[in-house]
Write an enzyme that holds these catalytic residues in place. Structure first.
Site, PDB file in Angstrom:
ATOM      1  N   LEU A  15      23.351  39.637  31.381  1.00 22.51           N
ATOM      2  CA  LEU A  15      23.600  40.399  30.155  1.00 22.51           C
ATOM      3  C   LEU A  15      24.782  41.353  30.328  1.00 22.51           C
ATOM      4  O   LEU A  15      24.672  42.571  30.214  1.00 22.51           O
ATOM      5  CB  LEU A  15      22.355  41.150  29.687  1.00 22.51           C
ATOM      6  CG  LEU A  15      21.169  40.273  29.252  1.00 22.51           C
ATOM      7  CD1 LEU A  15      20.018  41.152  28.765  1.00 22.51           C
ATOM      8  CD2 LEU A  15      21.581  39.267  28.174  1.00 22.51           C
ATOM      9  N   THR A  61      35.914  23.901  32.388  1.00 20.69           N
ATOM     10  CA  THR A  61      36.850  24.036  31.275  1.00 20.69           C
ATOM     11  C   THR A  61      38.069  23.153  31.489  1.00 20.69           C
ATOM     12  O   THR A  61      38.436  22.856  32.633  1.00 20.69           O
ATOM     13  CB  THR A  61      37.308  25.502  31.151  1.00 20.69           C
ATOM     14  OG1 THR A  61      38.385  25.600  30.217  1.00 20.69           O
ATOM     15  CG2 THR A  61      37.804  26.040  32.486  1.00 20.69           C
ATOM     16  N   ASP A  62      38.716  22.772  30.385  1.00 21.09           N
ATOM     17  CA  ASP A  62      39.954  22.001  30.508  1.00 21.09           C
ATOM     18  C   ASP A  62      41.100  22.849  31.046  1.00 21.09           C
ATOM     19  O   ASP A  62      42.133  22.315  31.472  1.00 21.09           O
ATOM     20  CB  ASP A  62      40.352  21.368  29.168  1.00 21.09           C
ATOM     21  CG  ASP A  62      40.575  22.368  28.045  1.00 21.09           C
ATOM     22  OD1 ASP A  62      40.379  23.578  28.263  1.00 21.09           O
ATOM     23  OD2 ASP A  62      40.931  21.934  26.931  1.00 21.09           O
ATOM     24  N   GLU A  63      40.942  24.171  31.067  1.00 20.26           N
ATOM     25  CA  GLU A  63      42.024  25.025  31.539  1.00 20.26           C
ATOM     26  C   GLU A  63      42.305  24.855  33.033  1.00 20.26           C
ATOM     27  O   GLU A  63      43.368  25.244  33.517  1.00 20.26           O
ATOM     28  CB  GLU A  63      41.737  26.488  31.209  1.00 20.26           C
ATOM     29  CG  GLU A  63      41.694  26.751  29.708  1.00 20.26           C
ATOM     30  CD  GLU A  63      41.736  28.225  29.349  1.00 20.26           C
ATOM     31  OE1 GLU A  63      42.453  28.978  30.034  1.00 20.26           O
ATOM     32  OE2 GLU A  63      41.058  28.608  28.388  1.00 20.26           O
ATOM     33  N   TYR A  81      41.527  33.396  35.261  1.00 23.63           N
ATOM     34  CA  TYR A  81      40.302  32.748  34.777  1.00 23.63           C
ATOM     35  C   TYR A  81      40.247  31.290  35.195  1.00 23.63           C
ATOM     36  O   TYR A  81      39.277  30.844  35.824  1.00 23.63           O
ATOM     37  CB  TYR A  81      40.218  32.854  33.249  1.00 23.63           C
ATOM     38  CG  TYR A  81      39.260  31.843  32.645  1.00 23.63           C
ATOM     39  CD1 TYR A  81      37.910  31.837  32.985  1.00 23.63           C
ATOM     40  CD2 TYR A  81      39.724  30.871  31.751  1.00 23.63           C
ATOM     41  CE1 TYR A  81      37.037  30.902  32.452  1.00 23.63           C
ATOM     42  CE2 TYR A  81      38.847  29.932  31.209  1.00 23.63           C
ATOM     43  CZ  TYR A  81      37.518  29.948  31.555  1.00 23.63           C
ATOM     44  OH  TYR A  81      36.658  29.017  31.034  1.00 23.63           O
ATOM     45  N   ALA A 116      41.941  29.678  37.409  1.00 29.46           N
ATOM     46  CA  ALA A 116      41.969  29.498  38.868  1.00 29.46           C
ATOM     47  C   ALA A 116      40.579  29.695  39.474  1.00 29.46           C
ATOM     48  O   ALA A 116      40.176  28.961  40.381  1.00 29.46           O
ATOM     49  CB  ALA A 116      42.965  30.473  39.494  1.00 29.46           C
ATOM     50  N   LYS A 151      37.724  29.239  37.859  1.00 29.87           N
ATOM     51  CA  LYS A 151      36.901  28.101  37.438  1.00 29.87           C
ATOM     52  C   LYS A 151      37.238  26.867  38.273  1.00 29.87           C
ATOM     53  O   LYS A 151      36.343  26.097  38.648  1.00 29.87           O
ATOM     54  CB  LYS A 151      37.098  27.815  35.952  1.00 29.87           C
ATOM     55  CG  LYS A 151      36.435  28.820  35.036  1.00 29.87           C
ATOM     56  CD  LYS A 151      34.917  28.854  35.187  1.00 29.87           C
ATOM     57  CE  LYS A 151      34.260  27.586  34.655  1.00 29.87           C
ATOM     58  NZ  LYS A 151      32.763  27.689  34.733  1.00 29.87           N
ATOM     59  N   LEU A 208      39.559  33.780  19.477  1.00 25.28           N
ATOM     60  CA  LEU A 208      40.495  33.634  18.360  1.00 25.28           C
ATOM     61  C   LEU A 208      39.824  33.514  16.997  1.00 25.28           C
ATOM     62  O   LEU A 208      40.118  34.290  16.077  1.00 25.28           O
ATOM     63  CB  LEU A 208      41.389  32.413  18.597  1.00 25.28           C
ATOM     64  CG  LEU A 208      42.373  32.099  17.453  1.00 25.28           C
ATOM     65  CD1 LEU A 208      43.427  33.188  17.321  1.00 25.28           C
ATOM     66  CD2 LEU A 208      43.016  30.735  17.646  1.00 25.28           C
ATOM     67  N   TYR A 221      49.617  35.181  19.161  1.00 21.99           N
ATOM     68  CA  TYR A 221      50.541  35.218  20.293  1.00 21.99           C
ATOM     69  C   TYR A 221      51.788  34.375  20.019  1.00 21.99           C
ATOM     70  O   TYR A 221      51.695  33.236  19.528  1.00 21.99           O
ATOM     71  CB  TYR A 221      49.870  34.686  21.552  1.00 21.99           C
ATOM     72  CG  TYR A 221      48.971  35.677  22.253  1.00 21.99           C
ATOM     73  CD1 TYR A 221      49.441  36.933  22.621  1.00 21.99           C
ATOM     74  CD2 TYR A 221      47.660  35.352  22.576  1.00 21.99           C
ATOM     75  CE1 TYR A 221      48.619  37.841  23.284  1.00 21.99           C
ATOM     76  CE2 TYR A 221      46.832  36.246  23.246  1.00 21.99           C
ATOM     77  CZ  TYR A 221      47.326  37.491  23.585  1.00 21.99           C
ATOM     78  OH  TYR A 221      46.516  38.388  24.244  1.00 21.99           O
TER      79      TYR A 221
END
Length: 358
Positions: A34, A133-135, A159, A161, A163, A199, A216
């Site tokens: 939490l 994630t795809d990132e 972030y 990196a 993951k 977003l 952005y």
């Protein structure tokens, strides 16, 4: 099954829990620290269900994890607990290293020891599902290429990196120790109960208050948008039917520029919420362009063909059906949003201790 879900009070985790409780007979144990993004309001519809239990614990606390595994004896783990906001990772990477890397390591250590001590029949059916994630794949730039399960990792932000590091740990524990795992990498999620720093909810709520809609750069960044309830279905499909050691990409088949998303939201709000703050003529007048994020990737796009071919999953929502449902949900749940903005969603949980059965 009894499924232990880490990060179950978060945006995607809560959607997964709602899906499992509402559409299956499985039991769920929600383990969540939490943090600011954990919101038990998102689970109001399932909290009274006898197949749902809650444990307020930190995945970085190995002793706490051992107690949870011993008490609940899960048949599977779905690991969604993570720090996930890119801007926050740029401002303060340490929390991302701690939760995403150290926390995943602690969870793997405890889960592996627990799995090794299970009877053979239960060992054979145990799964550790790591949600990524795809990132982690980096930036597709101006190409027409898609991320596949074989795409090399090239993360750009703290972030992504962290993951990527957690993904490597999970695969190493599979190869070295034999832990049965599946890994999924998803595209950008949107839908009900998303924390307002992201977003789509940020744009909706700012517009309703007559505030600027900050975009952005020129808003040319392209993302593949996945409705969160479609993602929840995909995650459960992979957990129950995916191949041991396999990776599956999950995408919405909906590539949109960020500026397209923002203007689509403005058009929907003109239709669904025509009464605006007095100084606003059109919602689109609120769009403002701000300095781009450092290291901002230009394009992500997922090839989800493996998941479609092997497990038969396809998204049920198009971008336009999903975004309409999303805007409608936020308009109908302003109180949920208000409780985040005024902090009451956090103040009311301070007395909630660990090992709390909900």
């Amino acid at each position: 099954m009894k499924i232990l879900i880490t990060g179950g009070a978060g945006f995607i985790g809560s959607a997964v829990i709602r899906h499992i409780i509402e559409t299956t007979q499985d039991d769920v144990v929600n383990l969540d620290k939490l943090t600011y993004a954990g919101n038990l309001d998102s689970l109001a519809g399932v909290v009274a269900n006898p197949r749902y239990q809650f444990e307020r614990e930190d995945i970085c606390d190995g002793d706490a994890l051992r107690r949870v595994f011993a008490r609940h004896q899960p048949d599977a783990v779905m690991h969604l607990a993570a720090e996930s906001h890119v801007d926050r990772s740029i401002e303060g990477p340490a929390a991302f290293v701690q939760t995403n890397i150290v926390g995943t390591y602690q969870l793997l250590e405890v889960a592996t020891r627990y799995w090794q001590e299970l009877p053979a029949s239960r060992q054979a059916h145990f799964r550790f599902h790591h949600v990524s994630t795809d990132e982690v794949y980096g930036d597709l730039g101006g190409t027409d290429a898609l991320f596949t399960e074989q795409t090399a990792y090239c993360p750009s932000s703290p972030y992504s990196a962290t993951k990527a590091s957690s993904d490597h740990l999970v695969r190493a524990w599979h190869r070295t120790f034999g832990l049965p795992v599946v890994v999924t990498s998803c595209s950008n999620n949107y839908g009900p109960c998303q924390f307002p720093e992201k977003l789509i909810p940020l744009m909706i709520l700012n517009a309703l208050e007559g505030k600027a809609l900050p975009v952005y750069g020129k808003g040319e960044q392209i993302r593949d948008w996945l409705y969160v309830e479609d993602h929840a279905r995909a995650l459960y499909t992979v957990l129950t039917r995916g191949g041991n050691g396999d990776t599956y990409n999950i995408g919405g088949f909906n590539e949109k520029k960020n500026i397209e998303v923002v203007y689509t939201l403005c058009e929907l709000l003109e239709e669904l919420a025509p009464s605006k703050p007095g100084h606003v003529r059109y919602y689109s007048d609120l769009v403002s362009f701000v300095e781009d994020r450092p290291g901002h990737d230009l394009r992500y796009a997922i090839d989800a063909g493996k998941l479609q071919r092997e497990l038969g999953w396809m998204p049920l929502e198009t971008f336009y059906s999903g975004i309409r449902k999303t805007v409608t949900w936020y308009l109908q749940n302003i109180e949920w949003c208000r409780r985040i903005h005024d902090g009451s969603y956090r103040r009311e949980r301070r007395g909630l201790g660990s090992r709390e059965v909900a």
